[in-house]
Design a protein around this motif. Sequence first.
Motif, PDB file in Angstrom:
ATOM      1  N   ASP A  12       0.850  -1.185   0.000  1.00 37.59           N
ATOM      2  CA  ASP A  12       0.000   0.000   0.000  1.00 37.59           C
ATOM      3  C   ASP A  12       0.888   1.238   0.000  1.00 37.59           C
ATOM      4  O   ASP A  12       1.755   1.397   0.863  1.00 37.59           O
ATOM      5  CB  ASP A  12      -0.880  -0.032   1.250  1.00 37.59           C
ATOM      6  CG  ASP A  12      -1.860   1.111   1.324  1.00 37.59           C
ATOM      7  OD1 ASP A  12      -1.949   1.891   0.358  1.00 37.59           O
ATOM      8  OD2 ASP A  12      -2.550   1.211   2.352  1.00 37.59           O
ATOM      9  N   ARG A  20      -0.486   4.382  -0.100  1.00 38.83           N
ATOM     10  CA  ARG A  20      -1.268   5.540   0.338  1.00 38.83           C
ATOM     11  C   ARG A  20      -0.598   6.230   1.523  1.00 38.83           C
ATOM     12  O   ARG A  20       0.054   5.599   2.340  1.00 38.83           O
ATOM     13  CB  ARG A  20      -2.681   5.123   0.717  1.00 38.83           C
ATOM     14  CG  ARG A  20      -3.517   4.716  -0.492  1.00 38.83           C
ATOM     15  CD  ARG A  20      -4.865   4.255  -0.084  1.00 38.83           C
ATOM     16  NE  ARG A  20      -4.713   2.970   0.611  1.00 38.83           N
ATOM     17  CZ  ARG A  20      -5.698   2.260   1.092  1.00 38.83           C
ATOM     18  NH1 ARG A  20      -6.930   2.699   1.003  1.00 38.83           N
ATOM     19  NH2 ARG A  20      -5.473   1.115   1.675  1.00 38.83           N
ATOM     20  N   THR A  21      -0.811   7.519   1.598  1.00 38.91           N
ATOM     21  CA  THR A  21      -0.315   8.307   2.719  1.00 38.91           C
ATOM     22  C   THR A  21      -1.513   8.915   3.438  1.00 38.91           C
ATOM     23  O   THR A  21      -2.654   8.788   2.988  1.00 38.91           O
ATOM     24  CB  THR A  21       0.613   9.442   2.226  1.00 38.91           C
ATOM     25  OG1 THR A  21      -0.157  10.351   1.449  1.00 38.91           O
ATOM     26  CG2 THR A  21       1.773   8.894   1.411  1.00 38.91           C
ATOM     27  N   ALA A  77      -2.355  11.889   3.435  1.00 38.82           N
ATOM     28  CA  ALA A  77      -2.979  12.862   2.531  1.00 38.82           C
ATOM     29  C   ALA A  77      -4.004  12.199   1.614  1.00 38.82           C
ATOM     30  O   ALA A  77      -4.909  12.868   1.113  1.00 38.82           O
ATOM     31  CB  ALA A  77      -1.905  13.549   1.692  1.00 38.82           C
ATOM     32  N   ASP A  78      -3.870  10.898   1.391  1.00 37.68           N
ATOM     33  CA  ASP A  78      -4.811  10.193   0.524  1.00 37.68           C
ATOM     34  C   ASP A  78      -6.098   9.819   1.254  1.00 37.68           C
ATOM     35  O   ASP A  78      -7.031   9.315   0.639  1.00 37.68           O
ATOM     36  CB  ASP A  78      -4.159   8.919  -0.040  1.00 37.68           C
ATOM     37  CG  ASP A  78      -2.950   9.234  -0.890  1.00 37.68           C
ATOM     38  OD1 ASP A  78      -3.003  10.212  -1.652  1.00 37.68           O
ATOM     39  OD2 ASP A  78      -1.949   8.496  -0.785  1.00 37.68           O
ATOM     40  N   GLY A  79      -6.172  10.069   2.542  1.00 40.61           N
ATOM     41  CA  GLY A  79      -7.346   9.711   3.333  1.00 40.61           C
ATOM     42  C   GLY A  79      -8.618  10.402   2.881  1.00 40.61           C
ATOM     43  O   GLY A  79      -9.710   9.893   3.080  1.00 40.61           O
ATOM     44  N   LEU A 110      -9.502  10.905  -0.170  1.00 36.99           N
ATOM     45  CA  LEU A 110      -9.999  10.342  -1.429  1.00 36.99           C
ATOM     46  C   LEU A 110     -11.157   9.395  -1.144  1.00 36.99           C
ATOM     47  O   LEU A 110     -11.118   8.624  -0.188  1.00 36.99           O
ATOM     48  CB  LEU A 110      -8.879   9.591  -2.150  1.00 36.99           C
ATOM     49  CG  LEU A 110      -7.685  10.429  -2.594  1.00 36.99           C
ATOM     50  CD1 LEU A 110      -6.585   9.545  -3.164  1.00 36.99           C
ATOM     51  CD2 LEU A 110      -8.115  11.456  -3.630  1.00 36.99           C
ATOM     52  N   ALA A 131      -9.478   4.753  -3.240  1.00 30.43           N
ATOM     53  CA  ALA A 131      -8.246   4.739  -4.017  1.00 30.43           C
ATOM     54  C   ALA A 131      -7.383   3.559  -3.603  1.00 30.43           C
ATOM     55  O   ALA A 131      -7.178   3.316  -2.427  1.00 30.43           O
ATOM     56  CB  ALA A 131      -7.467   6.031  -3.801  1.00 30.43           C
ATOM     57  N   ASN A 132      -6.946   2.839  -4.594  1.00 25.96           N
ATOM     58  CA  ASN A 132      -5.934   1.824  -4.381  1.00 25.96           C
ATOM     59  C   ASN A 132      -4.661   2.334  -5.016  1.00 25.96           C
ATOM     60  O   ASN A 132      -4.590   2.504  -6.232  1.00 25.96           O
ATOM     61  CB  ASN A 132      -6.334   0.485  -5.020  1.00 25.96           C
ATOM     62  CG  ASN A 132      -7.386  -0.219  -4.209  1.00 25.96           C
ATOM     63  OD1 ASN A 132      -7.396  -0.128  -2.994  1.00 25.96           O
ATOM     64  ND2 ASN A 132      -8.272  -0.921  -4.880  1.00 25.96           N
ATOM     65  N   ILE A 133      -3.698   2.647  -4.199  1.00 24.47           N
ATOM     66  CA  ILE A 133      -2.402   3.086  -4.679  1.00 24.47           C
ATOM     67  C   ILE A 133      -1.434   2.017  -4.211  1.00 24.47           C
ATOM     68  O   ILE A 133      -1.044   1.981  -3.035  1.00 24.47           O
ATOM     69  CB  ILE A 133      -2.035   4.478  -4.109  1.00 24.47           C
ATOM     70  CG1 ILE A 133      -3.142   5.477  -4.436  1.00 24.47           C
ATOM     71  CG2 ILE A 133      -0.705   4.938  -4.671  1.00 24.47           C
ATOM     72  CD1 ILE A 133      -2.984   6.824  -3.761  1.00 24.47           C
ATOM     73  N   ARG A 186       9.479   3.148   2.462  1.00 28.43           N
ATOM     74  CA  ARG A 186       8.639   3.316   1.272  1.00 28.43           C
ATOM     75  C   ARG A 186       9.294   2.714   0.034  1.00 28.43           C
ATOM     76  O   ARG A 186       9.289   3.285  -1.055  1.00 28.43           O
ATOM     77  CB  ARG A 186       8.270   4.778   1.053  1.00 28.43           C
ATOM     78  CG  ARG A 186       7.400   5.299   2.196  1.00 28.43           C
ATOM     79  CD  ARG A 186       6.776   6.651   2.001  1.00 28.43           C
ATOM     80  NE  ARG A 186       6.134   6.911   0.746  1.00 28.43           N
ATOM     81  CZ  ARG A 186       4.868   6.587   0.432  1.00 28.43           C
ATOM     82  NH1 ARG A 186       4.120   5.955   1.294  1.00 28.43           N
ATOM     83  NH2 ARG A 186       4.373   6.900  -0.739  1.00 28.43           N
TER      84      ARG A 186
END
Length: 93
Positions: A12, A14-15, A17-19, A21, A24-26, A60
Amino acid sequence: SFAPWRIAVPTDLRTAADGALPAANIVSMCFLDRRAATLRDPAALLASVSAEMRAIKDRRLGLAMARALRLTLEYARERSFSKVVGVSVSPPT
């Protein structure tokens, strides 16, 4: 058998900051290599996979595959462009 085993692990990316969205699958993939002999000791295998996954998450390292793909695409584009126009172009930094 002496052949290594490769474990493909989705990671995963996601960070926090992506919360915001909605969905989202990053994700990326990481690969853990182990010798077949290490599979005989489940506790040691779990400890080694856990430690490696912690390092991948903390550093990361899941981004490594995405970066490698981007560089490969940039290189391919540069090669195609230079073949067509006969000019070498530096990839963006």
